[in-house]
Motif scaffolding. Structure first.
Motif, PDB file in Angstrom:
ATOM      1  N   PRO A 213       0.687  -1.303  -0.076  1.00 59.34           N
ATOM      2  CA  PRO A 213       0.113  -0.030   0.008  1.00 59.34           C
ATOM      3  C   PRO A 213       0.945   1.421  -0.045  1.00 59.34           C
ATOM      4  N   GLU A 214       2.157   1.230   0.544  1.00 65.29           N
ATOM      5  CA  GLU A 214       2.982   2.511   0.390  1.00 65.29           C
ATOM      6  C   GLU A 214       3.263   2.831  -0.766  1.00 65.29           C
ATOM      7  N   ASP A 215       3.087   1.895  -1.897  1.00 65.02           N
ATOM      8  CA  ASP A 215       3.377   2.553  -3.364  1.00 65.02           C
ATOM      9  C   ASP A 215       2.220   3.370  -3.758  1.00 65.02           C
ATOM     10  N   LYS A 216       1.118   3.330  -3.194  1.00 68.50           N
ATOM     11  CA  LYS A 216      -0.297   4.203  -3.438  1.00 68.50           C
ATOM     12  C   LYS A 216       0.084   5.575  -2.942  1.00 68.50           C
ATOM     13  N   GLU A 217       0.744   5.515  -1.708  1.00 66.00           N
ATOM     14  CA  GLU A 217       1.348   6.886  -1.049  1.00 66.00           C
ATOM     15  C   GLU A 217       2.455   7.533  -1.774  1.00 66.00           C
ATOM     16  N   ASN A 218       3.358   6.709  -2.381  1.00 68.63           N
ATOM     17  CA  ASN A 218       4.709   7.266  -2.842  1.00 68.63           C
ATOM     18  C   ASN A 218       4.590   7.393  -4.330  1.00 68.63           C
ATOM     19  N   PHE A 219       3.784   6.634  -5.308  1.00 65.38           N
ATOM     20  CA  PHE A 219       3.478   6.882  -6.758  1.00 65.38           C
ATOM     21  C   PHE A 219       2.277   7.231  -6.955  1.00 65.38           C
ATOM     22  N   PRO A 220       2.092   7.975  -8.133  1.00 60.52           N
ATOM     23  CA  PRO A 220       0.598   8.321  -8.659  1.00 60.52           C
ATOM     24  C   PRO A 220       0.221   7.050  -9.295  1.00 60.52           C
ATOM     25  N   VAL A 221      -0.237   6.030  -8.497  1.00 64.34           N
ATOM     26  CA  VAL A 221      -0.671   4.811  -9.191  1.00 64.34           C
ATOM     27  C   VAL A 221      -2.270   4.278  -8.910  1.00 64.34           C
ATOM     28  N   ASP A 222      -2.605   4.731  -7.728  1.00 64.67           N
ATOM     29  CA  ASP A 222      -3.974   4.414  -7.325  1.00 64.67           C
ATOM     30  C   ASP A 222      -4.847   4.767  -8.211  1.00 64.67           C
ATOM     31  N   GLY A 223      -5.758   3.597  -8.925  1.00 64.75           N
ATOM     32  CA  GLY A 223      -6.767   4.101  -9.819  1.00 64.75           C
ATOM     33  C   GLY A 223      -6.152   4.243 -11.222  1.00 64.75           C
ATOM     34  N   THR A 224      -4.892   4.022 -11.489  1.00 60.93           N
ATOM     35  CA  THR A 224      -4.471   4.045 -13.078  1.00 60.93           C
ATOM     36  C   THR A 224      -3.559   3.217 -13.295  1.00 60.93           C
ATOM     37  N   THR A 225      -3.481   2.072 -12.563  1.00 62.90           N
ATOM     38  CA  THR A 225      -2.806   0.960 -13.045  1.00 62.90           C
ATOM     39  C   THR A 225      -3.312   0.115 -14.034  1.00 62.90           C
ATOM     40  N   PRO A 226      -2.419  -0.659 -14.981  1.00 59.84           N
ATOM     41  CA  PRO A 226      -0.963  -0.851 -14.823  1.00 59.84           C
ATOM     42  C   PRO A 226      -0.498   0.615 -15.023  1.00 59.84           C
ATOM     43  N   VAL A 227       0.661   1.083 -14.418  1.00 57.00           N
ATOM     44  CA  VAL A 227       1.595   2.240 -14.742  1.00 57.00           C
ATOM     45  C   VAL A 227       2.906   1.671 -14.784  1.00 57.00           C
ATOM     46  N   LEU A 228       3.582   2.116 -15.911  1.00 62.16           N
ATOM     47  CA  LEU A 228       5.134   2.199 -16.077  1.00 62.16           C
ATOM     48  C   LEU A 228       5.889   3.366 -15.772  1.00 62.16           C
ATOM     49  N   ILE A 229       6.926   3.214 -14.848  1.00 58.47           N
ATOM     50  CA  ILE A 229       7.932   4.397 -14.906  1.00 58.47           C
ATOM     51  C   ILE A 229       9.254   3.625 -15.477  1.00 58.47           C
ATOM     52  N   MET A 230       9.743   4.145 -16.463  1.00 56.08           N
ATOM     53  CA  MET A 230      10.757   3.737 -17.075  1.00 56.08           C
ATOM     54  C   MET A 230      12.071   4.756 -16.890  1.00 56.08           C
ATOM     55  N   LEU A 231      13.160   4.169 -16.599  1.00 57.73           N
ATOM     56  CA  LEU A 231      14.216   4.592 -16.189  1.00 57.73           C
ATOM     57  C   LEU A 231      15.206   4.337 -17.288  1.00 57.73           C
ATOM     58  N   ASP A 232      15.976   5.191 -17.930  1.00 59.36           N
ATOM     59  CA  ASP A 232      17.024   4.818 -19.005  1.00 59.36           C
ATOM     60  C   ASP A 232      18.347   4.606 -18.550  1.00 59.36           C
ATOM     61  N   VAL A 233      19.412   4.179 -19.118  1.00 64.75           N
ATOM     62  CA  VAL A 233      20.633   3.842 -18.516  1.00 64.75           C
ATOM     63  C   VAL A 233      21.370   4.790 -17.694  1.00 64.75           C
ATOM     64  N   ASN A 234      20.838   6.228 -17.851  1.00 61.70           N
ATOM     65  CA  ASN A 234      21.422   7.283 -17.006  1.00 61.70           C
ATOM     66  C   ASN A 234      20.610   7.222 -15.831  1.00 61.70           C
ATOM     67  N   ASN A 235      19.602   6.722 -15.442  1.00 65.98           N
ATOM     68  CA  ASN A 235      18.703   6.717 -14.378  1.00 65.98           C
ATOM     69  C   ASN A 235      17.931   8.013 -14.522  1.00 65.98           C
ATOM     70  N   ASP A 236      17.609   8.534 -15.896  1.00 66.20           N
ATOM     71  CA  ASP A 236      16.510   9.630 -15.931  1.00 66.20           C
ATOM     72  C   ASP A 236      15.311   8.832 -16.410  1.00 66.20           C
ATOM     73  N   ILE A 237      14.284   9.405 -15.971  1.00 70.24           N
ATOM     74  CA  ILE A 237      12.879   8.964 -16.342  1.00 70.24           C
ATOM     75  C   ILE A 237      12.672   9.199 -17.913  1.00 70.24           C
ATOM     76  N   SER A 238      12.642   7.996 -18.485  1.00 68.89           N
ATOM     77  CA  SER A 238      12.461   8.389 -20.028  1.00 68.89           C
ATOM     78  C   SER A 238      10.993   7.880 -20.410  1.00 68.89           C
ATOM     79  N   ALA A 239       9.990   7.563 -19.582  1.00 71.52           N
ATOM     80  CA  ALA A 239       8.809   7.267 -20.032  1.00 71.52           C
ATOM     81  C   ALA A 239       7.900   6.881 -18.759  1.00 71.52           C
TER      82      ALA A 239
END
Length: 126
Positions: A70-96
């Motif tokens: 449940p902490e994922d719902k508090e820490n990420f904007p995912v509640d009610g929007t799943t599935p959610v992808l947060i993609m980090l590139d090889v430099n650890n920047d959000i790419s998608a």
């Protein structure tokens, strides 16, 4: 608005954890948030497993079932929007970021984009 800014701040904090887990930029990171209550949960898991099988040598796969954490719902904007992808590139920047997306072709494209980024080293940033 303040809640969204706090959420973004928490996302960035959690991304730092993903960076540590992913080997400090050696691989891209595929963070996927799902819920067993999703209408297409079985299909989502099949897509995730297919992508993990194909890209596991180049990408760290990090699956989060928000029903179990449940902490994922508090820490990420995912509640009610799943599935959610947060993609980090090889430099650890959000790419998608994809919300309510389990389309395999879209997710593959996000992985390929993250892998195509030229890796920067710490000396490049100085």
């Amino acid at each position: 608005m303040k809640k969204k800014l706090v959420s973004i701040g928490l996302i960035l904090t959690m991304m730092c954890s993903a960076v540590v887990m992913s080997g400090c930029g050696k691989k891209a990171t595929f963070m996927y948030f799902v819920s067993e209550s999703d209408e297409n949960y079985e299909e989502e898991m099949e897509v995730y497993e297919s992508l993990e099988k194909k890209y596991s040598r180049k990408v760290v796969f990090d699956l989060h079932n928000i029903d179990d954490t449940p902490e994922d719902k508090e820490n990420f904007p995912v509640d009610g929007t799943t599935p959610v992808l947060i993609m980090l590139d090889v430099n650890n920047d959000i790419s998608a970021m994809e919300f309510m997306c389990s389309d395999e072709d879209t997710l593959k494209a996000d992985i390929e984009k993250a892998l195509s980024v030229e890796r920067t080293s710490e000396s490049d940033e100085d």
